[in-house]
Design an enzyme around this catalytic site. Structure first.
Site, short mmCIF file in Angstrom:
data_model
loop_
_atom_site.label_atom_id
_atom_site.label_comp_id
_atom_site.label_asym_id
_atom_site.label_seq_id
_atom_site.Cartn_x
_atom_site.Cartn_y
_atom_site.Cartn_z
CD GLU A 60 1.28 -7.07 5.84
OE1 GLU A 60 0.91 -7.00 4.66
OE2 GLU A 60 2.07 -7.95 6.25
N GLY A 90 1.76 -5.82 1.26
CA GLY A 90 0.84 -6.00 0.15
C GLY A 90 1.52 -6.35 -1.15
CB ALA A 104 -0.92 -0.01 1.22
CD GLU A 151 -1.40 -9.19 2.03
OE1 GLU A 151 -2.29 -9.84 2.61
OE2 GLU A 151 -1.33 -7.94 2.07
#
Length: 259
Positions: free
Chosen positions: A133, A110, A65, A113
């Site tokens: 995270e 992310g 992000a 991910e």
């Protein structure tokens, strides 16, 4: 400026490049919009056989992000952004075509991910990888807790997530997080070479194999074998199957049309 660059390499191979190198190719709202536009254009395009995702630059594949952008959001806007990223990554995972994450550098949070939603991952030996995270007092929110544990086992996934560990591309290969770890300048070419091999096989067969693997992984063996049988039957009715038999008989390379 376009945050997603699309390049058609021929033979049904498309390379999608995350293009925000000054922001470590972070998943900004603009990039998410462009990713969704791209996914909408390829989801039902039978001419596309393999999709390669990579990042611009020589340090970071994707940093996850866009935290600078996130800092300017209120709570409602932040929740919306998280859901947009999650839905987009899930959409990547749902593509019928095989996907390759060509991680030309580091992939954290992310960004990793995103790669976990792809079918095959190629890492750089110089890169760093992890779901970090918990070091920010949150957890992976775009499928990371689920896809990582299915890929490398629950124990190792818990260790990596609980500790927010960052591991090298070599270690990522050793634990099965990635399929290949090569030098940074070899990542993209390795991905293209692999895509070429995949694209040369029967497109319907490859897509049905992907479907059978994905649907069968979370059910009992009896059910998964039924899923495989149904997928196999879909290949029997194709012209490509007949072309494969004919090419074998004539001792030549088959020319598959995806039909």
């Amino acid at each position: 400026m376009k945050t997603l660059l699309i390049e058609n390499k021929g033979n049904g191979i498309v390379v999608a490049t995350l293009n925000q190198p000054k922001k470590a190719n972070a998943l900004s709202l603009q990039m998410i919009r462009e990713l969704n536009d791209f996914l909408a254009s390829v989801e039902n395009d039978d001419s596309i056989r393999v999709i390669v995702f990579t990042g611009n630059g020589d340090r970071v594949f994707c940093a996850g992000a866009d935290l600078k952008e996130r800092k300017e959001m209120n709570m409602q806007e932040a929740k919306f952004a998280v859901q947009k990223i999650k839905r987009t990554i899930n959409r990547v995972a749902s593509l019928k075509q095989p996907t390759i994450a060509a991680m030309n550098g580091t992939a954290l949070g992310g960004g990793l991910e995103f790669s976990l939603a792809c079918d095959i991952r190629i890492a750089s030996t110089d890169g760093t990888y992890g779901l970090t995270e918990t070091s920010l007092a949150i957890i992976p929110g775009a499928g990371g807790t689920q896809r990582l544990s299915r890929l490398i086992g629950t124990g190792k996934a818990k260790e990596l997530i609980f500790t927010a560990a960052k591991i090298s591309g070599i270690e990522a290969k050793e634990i099965g997080l990635v399929e290949h770890a090569v030098r940074l300048n070899e990542v993209k070419q390795k991905s293209i070479d692999l895509a070429q091999v995949i694209a040369s096989n029967g497109p319907v067969a490859v897509q049905e194999a992907k479907k059978a693997i994905n649907l069968g992984i979370d059910v009992d063996l009896k059910t998964s074998l039924t899923i495989e049988s149904n997928a196999y039957e879909q290949t029997l009715i194709t012209k490509d199957r007949l072309e494969g038999l004919l090419a074998f008989e004539e001792k030549r390379k088959p020319e598959y049309k995806g039909q």
